[in-house]
Motif scaffolding. Structure first.
Motif, short mmCIF file in Angstrom:
data_model
loop_
_atom_site.label_atom_id
_atom_site.label_comp_id
_atom_site.label_asym_id
_atom_site.label_seq_id
_atom_site.Cartn_x
_atom_site.Cartn_y
_atom_site.Cartn_z
N TYR A 21 -27.42 -41.27 13.49
CA TYR A 21 -27.54 -41.48 14.95
C TYR A 21 -26.16 -41.56 15.61
O TYR A 21 -25.19 -42.07 15.02
CB TYR A 21 -28.27 -42.79 15.25
CG TYR A 21 -29.70 -42.83 14.78
CD1 TYR A 21 -30.74 -42.39 15.59
CD2 TYR A 21 -30.02 -43.32 13.51
CE1 TYR A 21 -32.05 -42.43 15.17
CE2 TYR A 21 -31.33 -43.37 13.07
CZ TYR A 21 -32.34 -42.92 13.90
OH TYR A 21 -33.64 -42.96 13.47
N TYR B 178 -18.86 -45.82 21.82
CA TYR B 178 -19.96 -45.20 21.10
C TYR B 178 -20.29 -46.00 19.84
O TYR B 178 -19.51 -46.88 19.41
CB TYR B 178 -19.60 -43.75 20.71
CG TYR B 178 -18.33 -43.65 19.90
CD1 TYR B 178 -18.34 -43.83 18.51
CD2 TYR B 178 -17.11 -43.37 20.52
CE1 TYR B 178 -17.17 -43.75 17.78
CE2 TYR B 178 -15.94 -43.29 19.79
CZ TYR B 178 -15.97 -43.48 18.42
OH TYR B 178 -14.81 -43.41 17.69
N ALA C 233 -24.77 -42.65 19.64
CA ALA C 233 -25.05 -43.05 21.02
C ALA C 233 -23.74 -43.46 21.67
O ALA C 233 -22.92 -44.16 21.05
CB ALA C 233 -26.04 -44.20 21.06
N TYR D 107 -27.31 -39.54 23.67
CA TYR D 107 -27.83 -39.96 22.36
C TYR D 107 -28.21 -38.72 21.56
O TYR D 107 -28.73 -37.74 22.10
CB TYR D 107 -29.05 -40.86 22.57
CG TYR D 107 -30.05 -40.79 21.44
CD1 TYR D 107 -29.85 -41.50 20.26
CD2 TYR D 107 -31.19 -39.99 21.54
CE1 TYR D 107 -30.77 -41.42 19.22
CE2 TYR D 107 -32.09 -39.91 20.51
CZ TYR D 107 -31.88 -40.62 19.35
OH TYR D 107 -32.77 -40.53 18.32
N GLU E 177 -33.44 -45.88 19.47
CA GLU E 177 -33.33 -44.60 20.17
C GLU E 177 -33.72 -44.76 21.64
O GLU E 177 -34.85 -45.14 21.92
CB GLU E 177 -34.21 -43.54 19.52
CG GLU E 177 -33.93 -43.32 18.05
CD GLU E 177 -34.89 -42.32 17.45
OE1 GLU E 177 -34.88 -41.15 17.88
OE2 GLU E 177 -35.66 -42.70 16.55
N TYR F 134 -25.62 -51.20 24.24
CA TYR F 134 -26.73 -51.17 25.19
C TYR F 134 -26.68 -52.32 26.19
O TYR F 134 -27.36 -52.28 27.22
CB TYR F 134 -28.06 -51.24 24.44
CG TYR F 134 -28.44 -49.99 23.68
CD1 TYR F 134 -27.72 -48.81 23.82
CD2 TYR F 134 -29.52 -50.00 22.80
CE1 TYR F 134 -28.07 -47.67 23.12
CE2 TYR F 134 -29.88 -48.85 22.10
CZ TYR F 134 -29.15 -47.69 22.26
OH TYR F 134 -29.52 -46.57 21.55
#
Length: 684
Positions: A504, A368, A506, A329, A477, A422
């Motif tokens: 951002y 991602y 991730a 991240y 985050e 996630y």
């Protein structure tokens, strides 16, 4: 000749030396085990980060060992004082037979050397064995490979143990010689004949002192346990001082009231041997008020240290699993240069920064999400709260609730894409609706409280109403700790690109095996560092983290606090148990004539054993009960102070701490009861 007398004395006084020797052996073993961790972990296959953590751990243990040595030194001096008191008549006999004081000192010197060498040898032998078990514990905590395990003995730990304990024994020898030099024959001969009349304190004075002490302790409890958000260092220091002084006077007043209270309950007091039991107990407590206070405070520190250490470790391990669901991240933004909000960074794009260096952030990632968050001018936590600010502050005593931060806004599509990555639940919003996401301690409940009235918000000129009256527990985050103080999820068309904030990224690596992930991690981190080091704007902020780094940090912090907690807690428990045991055994030896009289009066052996058990049990229980009360309040303060570090409850760590206390402290109680019972039976 003196050596033979010393050996003979040790054989005769083996029961007196048993607890003393047992304590010394435990101290030596524990001291060696913890100081040998560096040697024991040398063969473990761990990453460089974990190797650094082990070095930090061993440095911390070395520093704490100085403090531990002081504690053990004081314990040994205290124990030797009781043993010498038990032998006053023996020393008087030596003097009557014409032995000089320096020869008596020489006998004590020989005995100390014999006991010291014996305890060092046995303790080191046990320590070397236990240190092999510690290797497995270290390997488990640091997730190390033990394929190259081999039996090892730490020469440095042995040297340090011999040096520290040698200094302790030297102090004991010097003190013993000084005491003998000051002794008078008449004093030694009359030591066993002194009246042990119980001094009856004024009961009303005891009640007044108890009430004042309880009130002062109550203030200290409230200050640190229920008003922690308003506490200052000065008040904290004052509360600690008041707590220590109040503890002393509570024991002082209880010692004065105990016998009076029991005597007033005539049915209980005159039942069986209770009158004898309570008078004996009152005498012990009256003469050990200072010791009880110190033991209570040491037990308090032990309970807090062990419980907090295990809680932090469990919390850190769970947090990595729950709060870091991706491999990597990163975030990036340019300085907004707002003098009123120096912490606010806006705009910027990771793709552009990488492209300027001829790089791409996507090469090593199989999946991602790349997105921005947004800030709407004037939209802060307190503007959202509105006229409920004062009530909100009073109802929510959390760190995030006390700061008027700019609320973060994120597009619904970006939020759902991130939740899919996630592995979390995605949401749907109707036109004109918003949802709130948070996971920082206390904030989901705070937002739930605010959402009950279905407050509308205005961002970028759009008015939105809540999608639900419940806050979503999630985060943008990933982090070791839950730090999401609040994110507003809104429809994509409700935001303006002019409010673009942090950028951002991730994602999960393409590699799936352990070695591949570690190699990819190095490439990604090196690339990020090289790209972000160069910045044409000259004023930006960036940060990155990985699951491997988070896991290593959690493992390292968890291991450090666990080992230090066990080290301090174990030594403190041994010290508390040993002090109480020695005092109780000494009292039993001094009271043998009383038990002989009880037998002559017709008391049965089982009743005498029951009386000894009750005396020992209450004697051990009194400081523990008050220590548990202190610890409850102390852990409330710790929970508040470590709010960002500790997630979850204290139940399992407290239960584990209780098991350790039962094992060690309870073990000393059992040894004390059996030892007192054996001493009393000598005059049967």
């Amino acid at each position: 000749m003196l050596f033979k007398i010393s050996l003979s004395n040790i054989r005769k006084s083996i029961k007196d030396y048993a607890v003393y020797f047992f304590t010394l052996v435990l101290g030596v073993a524990v001291f060696y085990v913890f100081n040998s961790i560096e040697t024991q972990s040398a063969f473990l296959k761990v990453s460089e980060d974990k190797r650094e953590m082990i070095k930090i751990l061993t440095t911390a243990i070395s520093a704490v060992s100085v403090f531990i040595a002081v504690v053990l030194g004081l314990l040994i001096v205290y124990a030797s004082r009781f043993l010498m008191k038990r032998r006053n008549k023996e020393f008087a006999l030596y003097m009557m037979l014409g032995m000089s004081k320096w020869k008596i000192s020489a006998i004590l010197l020989c005995e100390t050397i014999i006991i010291g060498i014996g305890s060092l040898f046995v303790g080191l032998l046990i320590g070397v064995g236990l240190s092999q078990v510690m290797s497995a514990v270290v390997a488990n905590l640091f997730e190390a490979d033990m394929n190259d395990y081999k039996f090892t003995v730490s020469g440095s730990a042995i040297t340090k143990t011999i040096l520290y304990f040698g200094i302790m024994y030297l102090v004991v020898m010097l003190r013993s010689g000084f005491v003998i030099s000051k002794c008078r024959l008449i004093t030694l001969m009359n030591s066993g004949r002194r009246s042990e009349k119980i001094t009856m304190k004024n009961p009303w004075l005891c009640v007044i002192v108890f009430l004042i002490s309880a009130a002062a302790l109550g203030w200290a409890y409230y200050s640190v346990g229920w008003n922690a958000e308003n506490i200052s260092l000065r008040i904290l220091g004052l509360a600690i001082l008041v707590g220590c002084v109040s503890t002393f006077f509570i024991f002082w007043s209880v010692a004065g009231m105990l016998l009076r209270v029991m005597m007033s309950a005539k049915g209980l007091y005159h039942h069986g041997l209770n009158s004898f039991t309570f008078r004996q107990l009152s005498s012990k407590v009256n003469t050990t008020v200072a010791s009880m206070t110190v033991i209570c405070l040491m037990l308090f520190v032990t309970i807090c240290t062990l419980s907090t250490a295990f809680t932090i470790r469990n919390s850190m391990n769970n947090s990595v699993r729950e709060n870091f669901p991706v491999d990597f991240y990163g975030h990036y933004a340019l300085d907004a240069k707002d003098p009123e909000k120096p912490y606010l960074y806006m705009g910027g794009d990771i793709d552009e920064v990488y492209a300027e260096q001829g790089e791409s952030i996507y090469d090593e990632f199989g999946e991602y999400v790349h997105f921005h968050d947004y800030n709407s001018e004037g939209f802060t936590l307190y503007s959202f709260i509105g006229d409920k600010e004062e009530k909100f502050r009073n109802e929510n005593k959390t760190l995030f609730a006390s700061i008027d931060f700019d609320e973060t806004i994120v597009k619904l599509s970006d939020y759902n894409a991130l939740m899919k990555l996630y592995g979390f639940k995605q949401i749907d919003l109707a036109e004109g609706e918003y949802a709130i996401s948070a996971n920082a301690s206390g904030m989901p409940e705070a937002y739930d409280w605010l959402l009950k009235d279905e407050p509308e918000i205005t961002i970028f000129g759009n008015t939105l109403k809540p999608h639900s009256k419940k806050c979503i527990v999630s985060f943008l985050e990933p982090n070791i700790q839950p730090l999401n103080g609040g994110v507003f999820i809104v429809p994509d068309d409700a935001v303006s690109e002019e409010g673009r904030g942090w950028d951002y990224f991730a994602g999960n690596y393409k590699a799936s095996d352990k070695n591949g992930i570690e190699e990819t991690e190095k490439i990604v981190k090196d690339k990020w560092t090289n790209v972000m080091r160069w910045n044409k704007e000259g004023s930006s902020m960036n940060g990155s983290a990985s699951r491997i780094e988070a896991a290593n940090a959690a493992i390292g912090i968890g291991a450090i606090v666990t080992f230090l907690g066990l080290y301090i807690g174990f030594i403190f428990l041994v010290s508390c148990g040993a002090i109480l045991a020695l005092k109780e055994l000494s009292e039993s030896a001094d009271s043998m004539s009383r038990y002989t009289m009880l037998r002559k009066l017709g008391a049965e052996e089982k009743d005498i054993s029951k009386s000894i058990f009750s005396q020992s049990g209450i004697f051990f229980l009194l400081p523990l009960l008050l220590a548990c009360l202190h610890a409850y309040v102390g852990m409330r303060l710790g929970r508040y102070g470590l709010d960002l570090l500790i997630v979850g409850d204290y139940i399992k760590p407290v239960l584990f701490t209780a098991a350790i206390i039962v094992l060690i402290y309870g073990g000393y109680f059992l040894l004390t009861f059996l030892g007192s019972k054996a001493i009393v039976k000598e005059q049967k």
